[in-house]
Motif scaffolding. Structure first.
Motif, PDB file in Angstrom:
ATOM      1  N   LYS A 104       5.071   7.321  -0.779  1.00 48.92           N
ATOM      2  CA  LYS A 104       5.241   7.025   0.541  1.00 48.92           C
ATOM      3  C   LYS A 104       4.739   5.726   0.545  1.00 48.92           C
ATOM      4  O   LYS A 104       3.359   5.472   1.034  1.00 48.92           O
ATOM      5  CB  LYS A 104       4.359   8.085   1.295  1.00 48.92           C
ATOM      6  CG  LYS A 104       4.746   8.126   2.862  1.00 48.92           C
ATOM      7  CD  LYS A 104       4.428   9.673   3.073  1.00 48.92           C
ATOM      8  CE  LYS A 104       4.761   9.932   4.729  1.00 48.92           C
ATOM      9  NZ  LYS A 104       4.144  11.310   5.115  1.00 48.92           N
ATOM     10  N   PRO A 105       5.552   4.781   0.993  1.00 47.42           N
ATOM     11  CA  PRO A 105       5.155   3.324   1.259  1.00 47.42           C
ATOM     12  C   PRO A 105       4.581   3.145   2.438  1.00 47.42           C
ATOM     13  O   PRO A 105       5.081   3.832   3.470  1.00 47.42           O
ATOM     14  CB  PRO A 105       6.376   2.421   0.887  1.00 47.42           C
ATOM     15  CG  PRO A 105       7.608   3.509   1.486  1.00 47.42           C
ATOM     16  CD  PRO A 105       7.057   4.771   0.828  1.00 47.42           C
ATOM     17  N   GLY A 106       3.591   2.057   2.751  1.00 48.57           N
ATOM     18  CA  GLY A 106       3.117   1.760   3.910  1.00 48.57           C
ATOM     19  C   GLY A 106       1.998   2.649   4.422  1.00 48.57           C
ATOM     20  O   GLY A 106       1.757   2.597   5.529  1.00 48.57           O
ATOM     21  N   TYR A 107       1.585   3.732   3.530  1.00 50.54           N
ATOM     22  CA  TYR A 107       0.439   4.519   3.942  1.00 50.54           C
ATOM     23  C   TYR A 107      -0.479   4.757   2.793  1.00 50.54           C
ATOM     24  O   TYR A 107      -0.273   4.391   1.707  1.00 50.54           O
ATOM     25  CB  TYR A 107       1.079   5.976   4.000  1.00 50.54           C
ATOM     26  CG  TYR A 107       2.043   6.178   5.357  1.00 50.54           C
ATOM     27  CD1 TYR A 107       1.386   6.723   6.509  1.00 50.54           C
ATOM     28  CD2 TYR A 107       3.293   5.916   5.344  1.00 50.54           C
ATOM     29  CE1 TYR A 107       2.156   6.643   7.636  1.00 50.54           C
ATOM     30  CE2 TYR A 107       4.201   5.834   6.385  1.00 50.54           C
ATOM     31  CZ  TYR A 107       3.670   6.388   7.776  1.00 50.54           C
ATOM     32  OH  TYR A 107       4.527   6.612   8.724  1.00 50.54           O
ATOM     33  N   LEU A 108      -1.734   5.051   3.196  1.00 49.28           N
ATOM     34  CA  LEU A 108      -2.825   5.510   2.324  1.00 49.28           C
ATOM     35  C   LEU A 108      -3.334   6.763   2.532  1.00 49.28           C
ATOM     36  O   LEU A 108      -3.295   7.164   3.772  1.00 49.28           O
ATOM     37  CB  LEU A 108      -3.840   4.389   2.585  1.00 49.28           C
ATOM     38  CG  LEU A 108      -3.664   2.873   1.746  1.00 49.28           C
ATOM     39  CD1 LEU A 108      -4.919   2.011   1.996  1.00 49.28           C
ATOM     40  CD2 LEU A 108      -3.334   2.774   0.334  1.00 49.28           C
ATOM     41  N   GLU A 109      -3.576   7.357   1.624  1.00 45.63           N
ATOM     42  CA  GLU A 109      -4.059   8.690   1.775  1.00 45.63           C
ATOM     43  C   GLU A 109      -5.717   8.902   2.163  1.00 45.63           C
ATOM     44  O   GLU A 109      -6.599   8.109   1.557  1.00 45.63           O
ATOM     45  CB  GLU A 109      -4.125   9.688   0.356  1.00 45.63           C
ATOM     46  CG  GLU A 109      -4.211  11.153   0.516  1.00 45.63           C
ATOM     47  CD  GLU A 109      -4.263  11.790  -1.000  1.00 45.63           C
ATOM     48  OE1 GLU A 109      -4.257  12.991  -0.878  1.00 45.63           O
ATOM     49  OE2 GLU A 109      -4.073  11.213  -1.857  1.00 45.63           O
ATOM     50  N   ASP A 133       0.937  -1.241  -0.086  1.00 48.00           N
ATOM     51  CA  ASP A 133      -0.096   0.117  -0.019  1.00 48.00           C
ATOM     52  C   ASP A 133       0.897   1.185   0.164  1.00 48.00           C
ATOM     53  O   ASP A 133       1.887   1.392   0.874  1.00 48.00           O
ATOM     54  CB  ASP A 133      -0.956  -0.050   1.141  1.00 48.00           C
ATOM     55  CG  ASP A 133      -2.000  -0.946   1.143  1.00 48.00           C
ATOM     56  OD1 ASP A 133      -2.223  -1.697   0.036  1.00 48.00           O
ATOM     57  OD2 ASP A 133      -2.600  -1.341   2.364  1.00 48.00           O
ATOM     58  N   CYS A 134       0.526   2.066  -0.847  1.00 44.89           N
ATOM     59  CA  CYS A 134       1.341   3.402  -0.885  1.00 44.89           C
ATOM     60  C   CYS A 134       0.478   4.418  -0.945  1.00 44.89           C
ATOM     61  O   CYS A 134      -0.682   4.584  -1.830  1.00 44.89           O
ATOM     62  CB  CYS A 134       2.498   3.301  -1.879  1.00 44.89           C
ATOM     63  SG  CYS A 134       1.807   3.038  -3.682  1.00 44.89           S
ATOM     64  N   MET A 135       0.691   6.011  -0.840  1.00 45.96           N
ATOM     65  CA  MET A 135      -0.017   7.131  -1.461  1.00 45.96           C
ATOM     66  C   MET A 135       1.364   8.017  -1.800  1.00 45.96           C
ATOM     67  O   MET A 135       2.400   7.776  -2.047  1.00 45.96           O
ATOM     68  CB  MET A 135      -0.341   7.597   0.153  1.00 45.96           C
ATOM     69  CG  MET A 135       0.767   8.145   1.087  1.00 45.96           C
ATOM     70  SD  MET A 135      -0.183   9.269   2.312  1.00 45.96           S
ATOM     71  CE  MET A 135      -0.307  10.846   1.550  1.00 45.96           C
TER      72      MET A 135
END
Length: 456
Positions: free
Chosen positions: A409-414, A96-98
């Motif tokens: 930005k890996p490991g994040y969701l917007e 997951d990434c943003m």
């Protein structure tokens, strides 16, 4: 008099539409990547009660006069997307990434081959990076759309090949068991090395047959590994077993099954060849005649299977194409099959990697970001996708970290950029505006009623 009625009705419609926008914003407060909308009013049409005239400075003439206009309420001016970044929300999935910037992901159905014209590709833009690898080894999002980026250049991204040692698998290895007449101790001998046992632990029965083959072979391996001739080697084995044909019946040749299977491995930092373990094979093989155990013949059945060692081969760093295409797990040039990967992750520069069975990092490709000159020219579709509208301006692809499109930005969701406090205050003002316009309609109705009553 009825103009006020028309203005009130127009105001009701406009405020109802704004409430629809507010309701949609609040409904999507927990939608990944959602961008809030703003509703903008404008005046409706006007009629001139008195037209404007210019002044005249000649003798006896009059001065200028402004126009007197009556409006017909309000109406929609525009509904605009607010493309501010939402807050990052941590995700447990490393894929997951943003996007930390203004860019978009490029996703959609399969496009064969590579391309550079994003606007004419028929693909969608997205701000949601929920990525996975499907059963065909392609990178996709959670809506089953393929993710587009920059694939590996042929001949690059090949990981190093670690050195492997030569191995030799031997089955049916001959062995002998002898008894010392004086000490009554038994010795099992394999590959010319004897290991003493005693009758006390039940290793050999009264007829000289091995009662506990696994224990005997284990003792032998422990002793063999201490010998100089086996230096730098490991010995794996499966033991041996026997099957009794009847209760209290002395074992015969046919009772012995699964003679020891040995795997000999040369342990060194460099590659080994089968020649390096040839001496080991010879020691195990002994002669191919039947060995004896207490005078009872045992089948030798010796077989050998050798595997050559492989030298270390340096890897080739990954390079990525300039054209856009789907991203897929590459093919291992040694096997001709696609790498078997797990533990996928995405880096800040958009590089997608996985880990193979040899714990090597394998690059899959690099996710592209799309820059849009006028984001408000994009058109929303079902889900979290955008279509490229006619007023979007220049639409170009860039690699993450090379411009205002931003980085991954890996490991994040917007999270959605909806401001609940602002939305609730908008509800209050919109509701009051609706009430005021409804009051105009009510008052106008009362005035018309008074007019009708004058006839009575």
């Amino acid at each position: 008099m009825v103009r006020s009625m028309i203005a009130g009705v127009a105001g009701l419609k406009a405020h109802q539409s704004k409430m629809d926008v507010i309701g949609n914003n609040i409904a999507n407060v927990n939608t990944w990547g959602f961008k809030g909308f703003s509703y903008n009013f404008m005046d409706s049409m006007y009629t001139n009660s008195i037209k404007s005239t210019g002044g005249d400075i000649t003798a006896g003439a009059s001065g200028g006069r402004n126009a007197s206009q009556v409006g017909y309420g309000s109406q929609l001016s525009s509904i605009s997307n607010v493309f501010e970044n939402g807050a990052p929300s941590p995700s447990a999935n490393p894929m997951d990434c943003m996007i930390d910037g203004t860019g978009f992901f490029l996703v959609g159905n399969m496009v064969n081959g590579s391309f550079t014209n994003v606007a004419d590709s028929g693909l969608y833009l997205s701000r949601v990076g929920i990525f996975r690898v499907d059963d065909n080894s392609y990178l996709v999002d959670d809506q089953r759309s393929y993710v587009y980026g920059y694939a590996l250049v042929d001949g690059t991204g090949i990981p190093e090949t670690p050195a492997t040692s030569a191995t030799t698998k031997m089955t049916g290895v001959p062995y002998t068991i002898t008894q010392d007449a004086t000490t009554q101790k038994y010795t099992i001998t394999i590959a010319g090395i004897g290991v003493e046992t005693t009758n006390v632990d039940g290793t050999v029965d009264a007829n000289g047959h091995v009662k506990n083959p696994a224990k005997a072979i284990s003792d032998w391996v422990d002793k063999a590994l201490k010998e100089d001739q086996f230096n730098g080697m490991t010995i794996d084995y499966n033991g041996m077993s026997r099957v009794l044909t009847g209760t209290n019946t002395p074992p015969t040749d046919d009772d012995y099954t699964n003679l020891p299977t040995f795997t000999v491995t040369a342990n060194s930092t460099g590659a080994e060849t089968t020649d390096d373990v040839a001496d080991m094979v010879a020691k195990f093989a002994g002669n191919n005649s039947n060995a004896t155990a207490g005078g009872t013949a045992q089948p030798a059945g010796f077989k050998e299977e050798a595997t050559e060692g492989v030298d270390y081969v340096a890897g080739i760093p990954a390079q990525y194409a300039e054209e856009l295409s789907t991203l897929r797990i590459p093919v291992d040039p040694q096997t001709g099959q696609r790498y078997k990967l797990d533990n996928y992750s995405i880096l800040e520069d958009g590089t997608i990697v996985g880990v193979d069975e040899l714990n090597r990092t394998i690059a899959i490709g690099q996710v592209a970001l799309i820059q849009v000159q006028n984001p408000n020219g994009l058109e929303k579709t079902t889900g979290y996708y955008y279509q490229i509208g006619a007023n979007a301006g220049d639409v170009t692809d860039v690699k993450p970290g090379t411009g205002p499109a931003g980085v991954i930005k890996p490991g994040y969701l917007e999270m959605a950029n909806v401001d609940l406090a602002n939305e609730f205050s908008n509800i209050i003002t919109t509701q009051r505006g609706f009430q005021a316009n409804s009051k105009i309609i009510t008052v106008t109705d009362e005035m018309l009623q008074e007019l009708v009553n004058m006839k009575r």
